[in-house]
Design a protein around this motif. Structure first.
Motif, PDB file in Angstrom:
ATOM      1  N   ASN A  22       5.110  -2.543  -0.753  1.00  8.98           N
ATOM      2  CA  ASN A  22       5.078  -1.639  -0.079  1.00  8.98           C
ATOM      3  C   ASN A  22       6.396  -0.669   0.155  1.00  8.98           C
ATOM      4  OD1 ASN A  22       1.931  -1.362   0.049  1.00  8.98           O
ATOM      5  ND2 ASN A  22       1.971  -3.201   0.838  1.00  8.98           N
ATOM      6  N   GLY A  23       6.658  -0.198   0.453  1.00  4.55           N
ATOM      7  CA  GLY A  23       7.603   0.881   0.649  1.00  4.55           C
ATOM      8  C   GLY A  23       9.446   0.322  -0.576  1.00  4.55           C
ATOM      9  N   LYS A  24       8.394  -0.368  -1.233  1.00  2.19           N
ATOM     10  CA  LYS A  24       9.193  -0.592  -2.802  1.00  2.19           C
ATOM     11  C   LYS A  24       9.264   0.456  -3.910  1.00  2.19           C
ATOM     12  CE  LYS A  24      11.865  -3.562   0.357  1.00  2.19           C
ATOM     13  NZ  LYS A  24      11.839  -4.979  -0.131  1.00  2.19           N
ATOM     14  N   LYS A  25      10.814   0.416  -4.524  1.00  9.89           N
ATOM     15  CA  LYS A  25      10.295   0.864  -5.676  1.00  9.89           C
ATOM     16  C   LYS A  25       9.660   0.293  -6.891  1.00  9.89           C
ATOM     17  CE  LYS A  25      13.356   4.601  -4.282  1.00  9.89           C
ATOM     18  NZ  LYS A  25      14.197   5.571  -4.759  1.00  9.89           N
ATOM     19  N   LEU A  26       8.348   0.394  -7.880  1.00 10.02           N
ATOM     20  CA  LEU A  26       8.103  -0.106  -8.293  1.00 10.02           C
ATOM     21  C   LEU A  26       7.879   0.084  -9.721  1.00 10.02           C
ATOM     22  CD1 LEU A  26       6.864  -2.937  -9.454  1.00 10.02           C
ATOM     23  CD2 LEU A  26       4.173  -2.069  -8.787  1.00 10.02           C
ATOM     24  N   CYS A  27       8.241   0.164 -10.737  1.00 16.20           N
ATOM     25  CA  CYS A  27       8.673   0.563 -12.268  1.00 16.20           C
ATOM     26  C   CYS A  27       7.823  -0.559 -12.914  1.00 16.20           C
ATOM     27  CB  CYS A  27      10.265   0.199 -12.416  1.00 16.20           C
ATOM     28  SG  CYS A  27      10.318   1.442 -14.220  1.00 16.20           S
ATOM     29  N   SER A  28       7.513   1.008 -14.183  1.00 16.55           N
ATOM     30  CA  SER A  28       6.399  -0.304 -15.427  1.00 16.55           C
ATOM     31  C   SER A  28       6.354   1.247 -16.364  1.00 16.55           C
ATOM     32  CB  SER A  28       5.232  -0.277 -15.301  1.00 16.55           C
ATOM     33  OG  SER A  28       4.669  -1.467 -16.292  1.00 16.55           O
ATOM     34  N   VAL A  29       6.379   1.064 -17.249  1.00 14.63           N
ATOM     35  CA  VAL A  29       6.281   2.168 -18.810  1.00 14.63           C
ATOM     36  C   VAL A  29       5.229   3.191 -18.941  1.00 14.63           C
ATOM     37  CG1 VAL A  29       7.670   1.280 -20.349  1.00 14.63           C
ATOM     38  CG2 VAL A  29       5.280   0.363 -20.006  1.00 14.63           C
ATOM     39  N   SER A  30       5.173   3.928 -19.166  1.00 13.87           N
ATOM     40  CA  SER A  30       3.719   4.811 -18.687  1.00 13.87           C
ATOM     41  C   SER A  30       3.063   4.301 -19.421  1.00 13.87           C
ATOM     42  CB  SER A  30       4.939   6.508 -19.264  1.00 13.87           C
ATOM     43  OG  SER A  30       6.003   7.187 -18.782  1.00 13.87           O
ATOM     44  N   ILE A  45      15.761   1.171  -8.643  1.00 14.31           N
ATOM     45  CA  ILE A  45      14.392   0.364  -8.556  1.00 14.31           C
ATOM     46  C   ILE A  45      14.652  -1.361  -7.245  1.00 14.31           C
ATOM     47  CG2 ILE A  45      12.622  -0.993 -10.870  1.00 14.31           C
ATOM     48  CD1 ILE A  45      13.103   2.495 -10.503  1.00 14.31           C
ATOM     49  N   ASP A  46      13.142  -1.534  -7.415  1.00 11.25           N
ATOM     50  CA  ASP A  46      12.757  -3.102  -6.653  1.00 11.25           C
ATOM     51  C   ASP A  46      12.924  -4.474  -7.590  1.00 11.25           C
ATOM     52  OD1 ASP A  46      14.732  -2.011  -4.212  1.00 11.25           O
ATOM     53  OD2 ASP A  46      12.490  -0.809  -4.105  1.00 11.25           O
ATOM     54  N   ALA A  47      12.231  -3.450  -8.138  1.00  9.02           N
ATOM     55  CA  ALA A  47      10.539  -4.472  -9.304  1.00  9.02           C
ATOM     56  C   ALA A  47      10.652  -4.003 -10.640  1.00  9.02           C
ATOM     57  CB  ALA A  47       9.797  -5.122  -7.881  1.00  9.02           C
ATOM     58  N   LEU A  48      10.651  -4.216 -11.430  1.00 11.79           N
ATOM     59  CA  LEU A  48       9.450  -4.802 -12.684  1.00 11.79           C
ATOM     60  C   LEU A  48       8.354  -5.060 -12.927  1.00 11.79           C
ATOM     61  CD1 LEU A  48       9.435  -2.854 -15.625  1.00 11.79           C
ATOM     62  CD2 LEU A  48      11.550  -4.432 -16.044  1.00 11.79           C
TER      63      LEU A  48
END
Length: 284
Positions: free
Chosen positions: A151-159, A195-198
């Motif tokens: 929560n409040g962190k930047k989470l990344c994944s592919v489109s 980014i904080d997490a993938l």
């Protein structure tokens, strides 16, 4: 009379030749591969893999292939009677896997191919040969230990991936979702601190993190957010090949080659793998 004897002798020789030819054909081994020739033998086998997933299936600039799925596919092919130089790896993107099998483009597919009910209606699956889980990849010094920490962190994944959407919907609704074109872009952001997490399957994350330039920089959170049963896809109805592949997978586990492949491809990321699954045991 002499002419008649010569005729009989000629017929005898022809009969022996035909018998020898028939015996010779009967002794040939039909491997049943996609490169079968007209006599029933086989010159090569085409296997679908990923070309762009480090640790899973990746094609190097020199044309060689590496990854856990590559090791599994190679072991299986050898058990089916093919040498390494008879294996032809074919790039099989996720969206094309079922079609490739139906068209006969490949004999089987080992490409982080999760078994689910919808796919099971279209193809047959051998295995599973790996139980993976959706997880998070974070910096090695990150304090993210559970999903709600996002929560409040930047989470990344592919489109287009459902992985990040599932996390945001079910676990961390206040996560800042960022979708990029490739996992490599997410990884670069993670390395640079933007980014904080993938998130995706832990096996895929471990493969990316095991690349030489990233060793020691990342860790898996170990959250097991889903169960992903990787299977080897074969054309629907090809139970004979499915059974042979299952036998090969059981041998790979029994002689230690399966665990060696896990350690070689995922070990540098500290991947804590599940034990080798039993054939036919699908964990929901």
């Amino acid at each position: 009379m002499k002419l008649r004897k010569a005729g009989i002798a000629t017929i005898s020789v022809l009969a022996l030749a035909l018998t020898a030819t028939a015996c010779g054909d009967g002794g040939k081994k039909d491997k049943g591969g996609s490169g079968s020739d007209s006599s029933g033998g086989s010159k090569s086998i085409k296997i679908g893999i990923k070309y762009d997933q480090p640790g899973i299936g990746q094609k190097a600039p020199d044309g060689s292939f590496a990854g856990f799925d590559v090791d599994v596919a190679t072991f299986v092919a050898k058990e089916l009677g093919y040498s390494e130089d008879q294996i032809e790896f074919v790039e099989t993107p996720s969206a094309d896997r079922e079609t490739a099998l139906k068209r006969g483009d490949v004999e089987f597919i080992a490409a982080s191919y999760s078994i689910n009910d919808e796919r099971d209606k279209l193809v047959d699956f051998a295995g599973p040969y790996l139980l993976a889980h959706q997880d998070l990849l974070v910096a090695s010094d990150s304090d993210i230990k559970e999903g709600t920490d996002l929560n409040g962190k930047k989470l990344c994944s592919v489109s287009g991936s459902t992985s990040a959407q599932n996390v945001k919907k079910e676990i961390a609704p206040k996560a800042q979702l960022k979708e990029l074109s490739t996992y490599s872009e997410c990884l670069e952001g993670l390395a640079g601190g933007s980014i904080d997490a993938l998130t995706t399957d832990d096996s895929i994350l471990a493969g990316y993190a095991s690349q030489e330039q990233y060793k020691g920089k990342f860790k898996l959170a170990g959250l097991k957010l889903s169960n992903e049963n990787y299977g080897i896809g074969v054309k629907d109805g090809n139970t004979a090949l499915k059974d042979k592949i299952n036998t090969a997978l059981e041998k790979m586990v029994a002689d230690g080659a399966w665990q060696k492949a896990v350690d070689d491809n995922f070990g540098p990321a500290g991947y804590k793998n599940e034990p080798a699954p039993k054939i036919g045991n699908i964990v929901k």
